[in-house]
Motif scaffolding. Sequence first.
Motif, PDB file in Angstrom:
ATOM      1  N   ALA A  97       0.814  -1.220   0.000  1.00  0.00           N
ATOM      2  CA  ALA A  97       0.000   0.000   0.000  1.00  0.00           C
ATOM      3  C   ALA A  97       0.846   1.268   0.000  1.00  0.00           C
ATOM      4  N   VAL A  98       2.162   1.128   0.184  1.00  0.00           N
ATOM      5  CA  VAL A  98       3.032   2.302   0.330  1.00  0.00           C
ATOM      6  C   VAL A  98       2.948   3.272  -0.847  1.00  0.00           C
ATOM      7  N   PRO A  99       2.964   2.823  -2.120  1.00  0.00           N
ATOM      8  CA  PRO A  99       2.930   3.820  -3.210  1.00  0.00           C
ATOM      9  C   PRO A  99       1.719   4.756  -3.142  1.00  0.00           C
ATOM     10  N   VAL A 100       0.527   4.184  -2.903  1.00  0.00           N
ATOM     11  CA  VAL A 100      -0.675   5.032  -2.823  1.00  0.00           C
ATOM     12  C   VAL A 100      -0.637   5.874  -1.551  1.00  0.00           C
ATOM     13  N   LEU A 101      -0.205   5.263  -0.460  1.00  0.00           N
ATOM     14  CA  LEU A 101      -0.103   6.004   0.806  1.00  0.00           C
ATOM     15  C   LEU A 101       0.879   7.157   0.671  1.00  0.00           C
ATOM     16  N   ALA A 102       2.010   6.909   0.003  1.00  0.00           N
ATOM     17  CA  ALA A 102       3.027   7.955  -0.154  1.00  0.00           C
ATOM     18  C   ALA A 102       2.482   9.133  -0.944  1.00  0.00           C
ATOM     19  N   ALA A 103       1.639   8.855  -1.944  1.00  0.00           N
ATOM     20  CA  ALA A 103       1.043   9.954  -2.721  1.00  0.00           C
ATOM     21  C   ALA A 103       0.180  10.833  -1.813  1.00  0.00           C
TER      22      ALA A 103
ATOM     23  N   VAL B  81       0.516  11.153   1.466  1.00  0.00           N
ATOM     24  CA  VAL B  81       1.392  11.837   2.430  1.00  0.00           C
ATOM     25  C   VAL B  81       2.059  13.045   1.781  1.00  0.00           C
ATOM     26  N   ARG B  82       2.416  12.920   0.500  1.00  0.00           N
ATOM     27  CA  ARG B  82       3.034  14.067  -0.190  1.00  0.00           C
ATOM     28  C   ARG B  82       2.046  15.233  -0.264  1.00  0.00           C
ATOM     29  N   VAL B  83       0.782  14.929  -0.556  1.00  0.00           N
ATOM     30  CA  VAL B  83      -0.238  15.993  -0.589  1.00  0.00           C
ATOM     31  C   VAL B  83      -0.400  16.585   0.815  1.00  0.00           C
ATOM     32  N   GLY B  84      -0.423  15.718   1.828  1.00  0.00           N
ATOM     33  CA  GLY B  84      -0.569  16.194   3.201  1.00  0.00           C
ATOM     34  C   GLY B  84       0.585  17.079   3.640  1.00  0.00           C
ATOM     35  N   SER B  85       1.805  16.743   3.202  1.00  0.00           N
ATOM     36  CA  SER B  85       2.962  17.555   3.601  1.00  0.00           C
ATOM     37  C   SER B  85       2.879  18.954   3.014  1.00  0.00           C
ATOM     38  N   VAL B  86       2.508  19.043   1.749  1.00  0.00           N
ATOM     39  CA  VAL B  86       2.383  20.365   1.107  1.00  0.00           C
ATOM     40  C   VAL B  86       1.263  21.163   1.779  1.00  0.00           C
ATOM     41  N   SER B  87       0.140  20.485   2.067  1.00  0.00           N
ATOM     42  CA  SER B  87      -0.984  21.155   2.720  1.00  0.00           C
ATOM     43  C   SER B  87      -0.568  21.693   4.095  1.00  0.00           C
ATOM     44  N   ASN B  88       0.145  20.876   4.869  1.00  0.00           N
ATOM     45  CA  ASN B  88       0.573  21.311   6.203  1.00  0.00           C
ATOM     46  C   ASN B  88       1.524  22.489   6.136  1.00  0.00           C
ATOM     47  N   ILE B  89       2.518  22.386   5.245  1.00  0.00           N
ATOM     48  CA  ILE B  89       3.518  23.462   5.139  1.00  0.00           C
ATOM     49  C   ILE B  89       2.828  24.772   4.754  1.00  0.00           C
TER      50      ILE B  89
ATOM     51  N   LEU C 241      10.848  15.974  -1.827  1.00  0.00           N
ATOM     52  CA  LEU C 241      11.957  15.165  -2.352  1.00  0.00           C
ATOM     53  C   LEU C 241      12.320  14.053  -1.364  1.00  0.00           C
ATOM     54  N   LEU C 242      12.363  14.383  -0.081  1.00  0.00           N
ATOM     55  CA  LEU C 242      12.683  13.374   0.936  1.00  0.00           C
ATOM     56  C   LEU C 242      11.614  12.279   0.977  1.00  0.00           C
ATOM     57  N   LEU C 243      10.354  12.673   0.810  1.00  0.00           N
ATOM     58  CA  LEU C 243       9.274  11.676   0.817  1.00  0.00           C
ATOM     59  C   LEU C 243       9.368  10.751  -0.397  1.00  0.00           C
ATOM     60  N   VAL C 244       9.749  11.315  -1.550  1.00  0.00           N
ATOM     61  CA  VAL C 244       9.929  10.486  -2.750  1.00  0.00           C
ATOM     62  C   VAL C 244      11.074   9.493  -2.537  1.00  0.00           C
ATOM     63  N   LEU C 245      12.175   9.984  -1.959  1.00  0.00           N
ATOM     64  CA  LEU C 245      13.307   9.092  -1.686  1.00  0.00           C
ATOM     65  C   LEU C 245      12.911   7.996  -0.698  1.00  0.00           C
ATOM     66  N   LEU C 246      12.127   8.356   0.325  1.00  0.00           N
ATOM     67  CA  LEU C 246      11.681   7.361   1.308  1.00  0.00           C
ATOM     68  C   LEU C 246      10.764   6.333   0.649  1.00  0.00           C
ATOM     69  N   ARG C 247       9.851   6.819  -0.204  1.00  0.00           N
ATOM     70  CA  ARG C 247       8.958   5.887  -0.917  1.00  0.00           C
ATOM     71  C   ARG C 247       9.759   4.919  -1.785  1.00  0.00           C
TER      72      ARG C 247
ATOM     73  N   ARG D 195      12.785   4.007  -1.362  1.00  0.00           N
ATOM     74  CA  ARG D 195      13.538   3.103  -0.482  1.00  0.00           C
ATOM     75  C   ARG D 195      12.641   1.970   0.031  1.00  0.00           C
ATOM     76  N   LEU D 196      11.378   2.310   0.313  1.00  0.00           N
ATOM     77  CA  LEU D 196      10.449   1.317   0.866  1.00  0.00           C
ATOM     78  C   LEU D 196       9.846   0.418  -0.209  1.00  0.00           C
ATOM     79  N   THR D 197       9.914   0.849  -1.471  1.00  0.00           N
ATOM     80  CA  THR D 197       9.317   0.054  -2.562  1.00  0.00           C
ATOM     81  C   THR D 197      10.330  -0.136  -3.688  1.00  0.00           C
ATOM     82  N   PRO D 198      11.410  -0.853  -3.429  1.00  0.00           N
ATOM     83  CA  PRO D 198      12.435  -1.022  -4.479  1.00  0.00           C
ATOM     84  C   PRO D 198      11.899  -1.733  -5.706  1.00  0.00           C
TER      85      PRO D 198
END
Length: 199
Positions: free
Chosen positions: A120-126, A128-136, A182-188, A190-193
Amino acid sequence: MLLDHAYLSLVPLAVSVVLAIALGLLCHRFRPVRAVLGVTANVVYTVPSLALFAIIPAVIGTKVLDSVNVVVALTVYTTALLVRPVADALDAVPAHVTAAATAMGFRPVRRFLSVELPLAVPVLAAGVRVGSVSNISLVSVGALIGAGGLGTLFTDGFRQRYLAPIVVGIALTLVLALVVDLLLVLLRNRLTPWAVVGR
């Protein structure tokens, strides 16, 4: 200011991911819960941020200008934003994969942590990326209640009718959003090689 802004936006994001995974799992397993939480999340997300910043001190007993109010408000917003993507991501895990894991002796908790959640990580990561931009972005609104962060540059600039702090605040907010993304993309990755190899 930049560190305050990062703290006020990223701490709620981290807490929200944990809460959303738990709530999303409930939605995935129990359809009636999904209906209730889906409606609740939509309603919560439509509450104006300034109104939420004003309501939270009365609910949790903090001072009006306490930065904890911003952390709690953004946690509520981001959790509401992420519940549905988590449930959808878990729904997207092929049934034959979970059946195979069950047949191999995986108990529910191990199956969730070792099979369902990683897939589920790829969809979850998408989400989370939206959530990070919204929070910032929303942390800047917190400056109106004295929460600090880069929004202080906006309020100071408007009060003094001086453009430079506003421009600096916008630039730093964009840089922070880009770096976190960028960090979230790298983490995603890393978690989904397996997904990286398939691209």
